[in-house]
Motif scaffolding. Structure first.
Motif, PDB file in Angstrom:
ATOM      1  N   MET A 256       0.821  -1.199   0.000  1.00 20.31           N
ATOM      2  CA  MET A 256       0.000   0.000   0.000  1.00 20.31           C
ATOM      3  C   MET A 256       0.857   1.251   0.000  1.00 20.31           C
ATOM      4  O   MET A 256       0.526   2.264  -0.586  1.00 20.31           O
ATOM      5  CB  MET A 256      -0.918   0.011   1.222  1.00 20.31           C
ATOM      6  N   GLY A 257       2.003   1.155   0.656  1.00 19.59           N
ATOM      7  CA  GLY A 257       2.859   2.316   0.741  1.00 19.59           C
ATOM      8  C   GLY A 257       3.331   2.791  -0.624  1.00 19.59           C
ATOM      9  O   GLY A 257       3.400   3.986  -0.887  1.00 19.59           O
ATOM     10  N   SER A 258       3.654   1.831  -1.536  1.00 23.13           N
ATOM     11  CA  SER A 258       4.133   2.235  -2.847  1.00 23.13           C
ATOM     12  C   SER A 258       3.046   2.893  -3.659  1.00 23.13           C
ATOM     13  O   SER A 258       3.299   3.763  -4.476  1.00 23.13           O
ATOM     14  CB  SER A 258       4.678   1.015  -3.596  1.00 23.13           C
ATOM     15  N   VAL A 259       1.811   2.471  -3.448  1.00 19.26           N
ATOM     16  CA  VAL A 259       0.703   3.056  -4.181  1.00 19.26           C
ATOM     17  C   VAL A 259       0.453   4.479  -3.706  1.00 19.26           C
ATOM     18  O   VAL A 259       0.294   5.409  -4.493  1.00 19.26           O
ATOM     19  CB  VAL A 259      -0.571   2.205  -4.010  1.00 19.26           C
ATOM     20  N   LEU A 260       0.409   4.664  -2.378  1.00 15.28           N
ATOM     21  CA  LEU A 260       0.147   5.986  -1.846  1.00 15.28           C
ATOM     22  C   LEU A 260       1.264   6.949  -2.183  1.00 15.28           C
ATOM     23  O   LEU A 260       1.026   8.152  -2.312  1.00 15.28           O
ATOM     24  CB  LEU A 260      -0.034   5.911  -0.325  1.00 15.28           C
TER      25      LEU A 260
ATOM     26  N   VAL B 297      -2.970  28.848   2.244  1.00 19.33           N
ATOM     27  CA  VAL B 297      -3.690  27.727   1.628  1.00 19.33           C
ATOM     28  C   VAL B 297      -3.979  26.700   2.716  1.00 19.33           C
ATOM     29  O   VAL B 297      -3.093  26.336   3.488  1.00 19.33           O
ATOM     30  CB  VAL B 297      -2.860  27.079   0.493  1.00 19.33           C
ATOM     31  N   LEU B 298      -5.216  26.227   2.769  1.00 14.21           N
ATOM     32  CA  LEU B 298      -5.619  25.191   3.717  1.00 14.21           C
ATOM     33  C   LEU B 298      -6.289  24.052   2.960  1.00 14.21           C
ATOM     34  O   LEU B 298      -6.913  24.266   1.922  1.00 14.21           O
ATOM     35  CB  LEU B 298      -6.580  25.753   4.769  1.00 14.21           C
ATOM     36  N   GLY B 299      -6.170  22.843   3.497  1.00 13.87           N
ATOM     37  CA  GLY B 299      -6.803  21.699   2.844  1.00 13.87           C
ATOM     38  C   GLY B 299      -6.567  20.433   3.631  1.00 13.87           C
ATOM     39  O   GLY B 299      -6.177  20.459   4.799  1.00 13.87           O
ATOM     40  N   GLY B 300      -6.819  19.322   2.969  1.00 16.47           N
ATOM     41  CA  GLY B 300      -6.670  18.041   3.645  1.00 16.47           C
ATOM     42  C   GLY B 300      -6.650  16.888   2.671  1.00 16.47           C
ATOM     43  O   GLY B 300      -6.904  17.034   1.467  1.00 16.47           O
ATOM     44  N   GLU B 301      -6.334  15.727   3.241  1.00 12.55           N
ATOM     45  CA  GLU B 301      -6.262  14.487   2.478  1.00 12.55           C
ATOM     46  C   GLU B 301      -6.934  13.382   3.281  1.00 12.55           C
ATOM     47  O   GLU B 301      -6.711  13.257   4.489  1.00 12.55           O
ATOM     48  CB  GLU B 301      -4.801  14.126   2.200  1.00 12.55           C
ATOM     49  N   LEU B 302      -7.749  12.599   2.615  1.00 14.44           N
ATOM     50  CA  LEU B 302      -8.410  11.455   3.238  1.00 14.44           C
ATOM     51  C   LEU B 302      -8.046  10.205   2.470  1.00 14.44           C
ATOM     52  O   LEU B 302      -8.308  10.107   1.267  1.00 14.44           O
ATOM     53  CB  LEU B 302      -9.926  11.644   3.257  1.00 14.44           C
ATOM     54  N   VAL B 303      -7.423   9.254   3.162  1.00 15.63           N
ATOM     55  CA  VAL B 303      -7.024   7.982   2.556  1.00 15.63           C
ATOM     56  C   VAL B 303      -7.885   6.876   3.153  1.00 15.63           C
ATOM     57  O   VAL B 303      -7.937   6.703   4.377  1.00 15.63           O
ATOM     58  CB  VAL B 303      -5.533   7.683   2.805  1.00 15.63           C
ATOM     59  N   TYR B 304      -8.570   6.127   2.281  1.00 16.43           N
ATOM     60  CA  TYR B 304      -9.412   5.008   2.718  1.00 16.43           C
ATOM     61  C   TYR B 304      -8.915   3.739   2.043  1.00 16.43           C
ATOM     62  O   TYR B 304      -8.704   3.707   0.826  1.00 16.43           O
ATOM     63  CB  TYR B 304     -10.876   5.256   2.345  1.00 16.43           C
ATOM     64  N   HIS B 305      -8.684   2.701   2.834  1.00 12.73           N
ATOM     65  CA  HIS B 305      -8.234   1.424   2.273  1.00 12.73           C
ATOM     66  C   HIS B 305      -9.134   0.316   2.804  1.00 12.73           C
ATOM     67  O   HIS B 305      -9.526   0.300   3.967  1.00 12.73           O
ATOM     68  CB  HIS B 305      -6.773   1.144   2.625  1.00 12.73           C
ATOM     69  N   ARG B 306      -9.438  -0.609   1.915  1.00 15.06           N
ATOM     70  CA  ARG B 306     -10.317  -1.721   2.267  1.00 15.06           C
ATOM     71  C   ARG B 306      -9.720  -3.009   1.748  1.00 15.06           C
ATOM     72  O   ARG B 306      -9.246  -3.087   0.607  1.00 15.06           O
ATOM     73  CB  ARG B 306     -11.717  -1.527   1.672  1.00 15.06           C
TER      74      ARG B 306
ATOM     75  N   ALA C 256      -8.735  -8.368   5.217  1.00 16.18           N
ATOM     76  CA  ALA C 256      -8.263  -8.448   6.600  1.00 16.18           C
ATOM     77  C   ALA C 256      -8.452  -7.150   7.369  1.00 16.18           C
ATOM     78  O   ALA C 256      -8.550  -7.173   8.600  1.00 16.18           O
ATOM     79  CB  ALA C 256      -6.791  -8.849   6.632  1.00 16.18           C
ATOM     80  N   GLU C 257      -8.509  -6.025   6.689  1.00 10.52           N
ATOM     81  CA  GLU C 257      -8.588  -4.762   7.405  1.00 10.52           C
ATOM     82  C   GLU C 257      -9.310  -3.719   6.577  1.00 10.52           C
ATOM     83  O   GLU C 257      -9.468  -3.842   5.365  1.00 10.52           O
ATOM     84  CB  GLU C 257      -7.186  -4.246   7.759  1.00 10.52           C
ATOM     85  N   GLU C 258      -9.749  -2.690   7.276  1.00 14.67           N
ATOM     86  CA  GLU C 258     -10.421  -1.559   6.655  1.00 14.67           C
ATOM     87  C   GLU C 258     -10.219  -0.344   7.546  1.00 14.67           C
ATOM     88  O   GLU C 258     -10.316  -0.436   8.769  1.00 14.67           O
ATOM     89  CB  GLU C 258     -11.915  -1.843   6.471  1.00 14.67           C
ATOM     90  N   GLY C 259      -9.926   0.787   6.942  1.00 15.79           N
ATOM     91  CA  GLY C 259      -9.705   1.974   7.752  1.00 15.79           C
ATOM     92  C   GLY C 259      -9.434   3.192   6.906  1.00 15.79           C
ATOM     93  O   GLY C 259      -9.393   3.126   5.678  1.00 15.79           O
ATOM     94  N   GLY C 260      -9.255   4.307   7.578  1.00 15.38           N
ATOM     95  CA  GLY C 260      -8.998   5.568   6.893  1.00 15.38           C
ATOM     96  C   GLY C 260      -8.064   6.437   7.709  1.00 15.38           C
ATOM     97  O   GLY C 260      -7.969   6.308   8.927  1.00 15.38           O
ATOM     98  N   ILE C 261      -7.363   7.338   7.021  1.00 19.31           N
ATOM     99  CA  ILE C 261      -6.436   8.266   7.649  1.00 19.31           C
ATOM    100  C   ILE C 261      -6.728   9.667   7.115  1.00 19.31           C
ATOM    101  O   ILE C 261      -6.772   9.880   5.899  1.00 19.31           O
ATOM    102  CB  ILE C 261      -4.968   7.888   7.366  1.00 19.31           C
ATOM    103  N   LEU C 262      -6.925  10.606   8.026  1.00 23.33           N
ATOM    104  CA  LEU C 262      -7.184  11.991   7.664  1.00 23.33           C
ATOM    105  C   LEU C 262      -5.947  12.829   7.974  1.00 23.33           C
ATOM    106  O   LEU C 262      -5.397  12.756   9.076  1.00 23.33           O
ATOM    107  CB  LEU C 262      -8.386  12.547   8.418  1.00 23.33           C
ATOM    108  N   THR C 263      -5.516  13.609   7.011  1.00 28.53           N
ATOM    109  CA  THR C 263      -4.363  14.492   7.172  1.00 28.53           C
ATOM    110  C   THR C 263      -4.771  15.903   6.792  1.00 28.53           C
ATOM    111  O   THR C 263      -5.339  16.123   5.714  1.00 28.53           O
ATOM    112  CB  THR C 263      -3.183  14.045   6.290  1.00 28.53           C
ATOM    113  N   LEU C 264      -4.479  16.854   7.667  1.00 27.52           N
ATOM    114  CA  LEU C 264      -4.747  18.257   7.394  1.00 27.52           C
ATOM    115  C   LEU C 264      -3.466  18.932   6.910  1.00 27.52           C
ATOM    116  O   LEU C 264      -2.360  18.557   7.307  1.00 27.52           O
ATOM    117  CB  LEU C 264      -5.272  18.959   8.643  1.00 27.52           C
ATOM    118  N   ALA C 265      -3.621  19.934   6.057  1.00 28.86           N
ATOM    119  CA  ALA C 265      -2.464  20.591   5.460  1.00 28.86           C
ATOM    120  C   ALA C 265      -2.672  22.093   5.422  1.00 28.86           C
ATOM    121  O   ALA C 265      -3.802  22.584   5.308  1.00 28.86           O
ATOM    122  CB  ALA C 265      -2.210  20.060   4.049  1.00 28.86           C
ATOM    123  N   GLY C 266      -1.574  22.814   5.534  1.00 30.20           N
ATOM    124  CA  GLY C 266      -1.595  24.264   5.436  1.00 30.20           C
ATOM    125  C   GLY C 266      -0.290  24.771   4.876  1.00 30.20           C
ATOM    126  O   GLY C 266       0.774  24.173   5.086  1.00 30.20           O
ATOM    127  N   GLN C 267      -0.379  25.873   4.155  1.00 32.53           N
ATOM    128  CA  GLN C 267       0.826  26.474   3.574  1.00 32.53           C
ATOM    129  C   GLN C 267       0.704  27.989   3.608  1.00 32.53           C
ATOM    130  O   GLN C 267      -0.343  28.553   3.277  1.00 32.53           O
ATOM    131  CB  GLN C 267       1.036  26.009   2.131  1.00 32.53           C
TER     132      GLN C 267
END
Length: 318
Positions: free
Chosen positions: A1-5, A187-196, A199-210
């Motif tokens: 998954m890491g290589s894809v992201l 600049v403000l924003g975010g990233e939402l990563v969802y993987h299914r 064996a597992e399912e989950g999501g990661i939210l990341t906030l960003a600013g510049q």
């Protein structure tokens, strides 16, 4: 998954082959309108471009322009720590002169001597909408297939990426990006990563600013997976520097890096150096061999903690 992201969310030193819409100087807008913030994976690009790319062994790159819209290159790499390799790279450029990005690559393909393929495609569906597709194989096996759609508004950018969808294994990775220009500097924003997966399912939210100043840019990404901060400063036309901090909650590792770039136009030379908290010191010197259409590249990296030394020499022709 890491290589894809990594292809969709992390601005590594192997920057995307497609040009970015992000303006070089957000503070140059004087018409009263907020600028477009650019793509999410370009937030840290100013800082990362200052750092040198590691070079090892002997490398020869021959570039050839066959027409106004077709380019090819051959790369020969002799290495002492990895198998020697050959890579063939081809680009089909955009031929529509009235398009949004004249000369931007439409189709890019690269194959090495082991049979591994890396292919990219870019399509402008409209003036504001573009689509990307990425395919990667490791010899005879598919390792990545990724599709992305991006919408660029007047003062915001939204993108959705789907990676490695597999109906039989019931697995997929979805990534959503959004950036909004709050002011000409912020600049403000975010990233939402969802993987299914099975064996597992989950999501990661990341906030960003510049935040951008007259000659500097400060960027911060923070979320459950860790934090990534960078600071870029242009001292003058010849000297640039960058500071980068990365912390990962998964690996429990923290790194701090400092890099700089010095340009000597009269000598046709560019030098990039770096130092990080892992006791790695390195530098790369690029010298244009005028009047020949070639560039000489020399680099050395020392890992004091592991007591390792890497030295590289390269020639870029064309």
């Amino acid at each position: 998954m890491g290589s894809v992201l990594a292809l969709s969310t992390r601005p590594g030193r192997q920057n995307s082959p497609f040009p970015q819409d992000r303006p070089l100087s957000r503070w140059d807008r004087r018409d009263g309108r907020l600028p477009n913030p650019g793509s999410f994976d370009g937030l840290h690009r100013n800082c990362k471009d200052v750092f040198p790319q590691q070079i090892e062994g002997v490398k020869l790159v021959i570039n050839k322009t066959l027409s106004s819209f077709f380019k090819v290159s051959h790369t020969f790499h002799l290495s002492a720590v990895a198998p020697s390799s050959y890579r063939f790279h081809a680009e089909h450029l955009q031929s529509d002169t009235d398009s949004k990005e004249t000369g931007s690559p439409m189709l890019i393909g690269e194959m090495d001597s082991s049979g591994s393929l890396n292919a990219h495609s870019l399509f402008h569906l409209s003036e504001r909408i573009r689509a990307k597709a990425v395919f990667q194989t490791q010899q005879a096996q598919f390792v990545t297939w990724q599709f992305e759609t991006e919408y660029s508004g007047s003062d915001f950018t939204a993108a959705v990426t789907m990676a490695n969808p597999d109906i039989l294994r019931e697995s997929v990775i979805m990534v959503a990006h959004f950036l909004q220009s709050v002011s000409p500097q912020l600049v403000l924003g975010g990233e939402l990563v969802y993987h299914r997966g099975r064996a597992e399912e989950g999501g990661i939210l990341t906030l960003a600013g510049q935040y951008s100043g007259p000659n500097w840019v400060a960027t911060l990404n923070a979320g459950k997976g860790g934090a990534h901060a960078s600071y870029y400063h242009r001292a003058n036309k010849q000297i640039q520097m960058g500071v980068e901090f990365e912390a990962s909650t998964r690996t429990q590792e923290t790194t701090f890096s400092f890099g700089y770039q010095m340009e000597l136009p009269e000598a046709k030379m560019v030098f990039k150096g770096m130092l990080d908290s892992r006791c790695i010191i390195g530098g790369v010197l690029e010298k244009r061999l005028y009047p020949l259409p070639a560039t000489l590249i020399m680099g050395a990296f020392v890992n004091h903690r592991a007591d390792k030394l890497q030295v590289g020499l390269g020639v870029n022709v064309g």
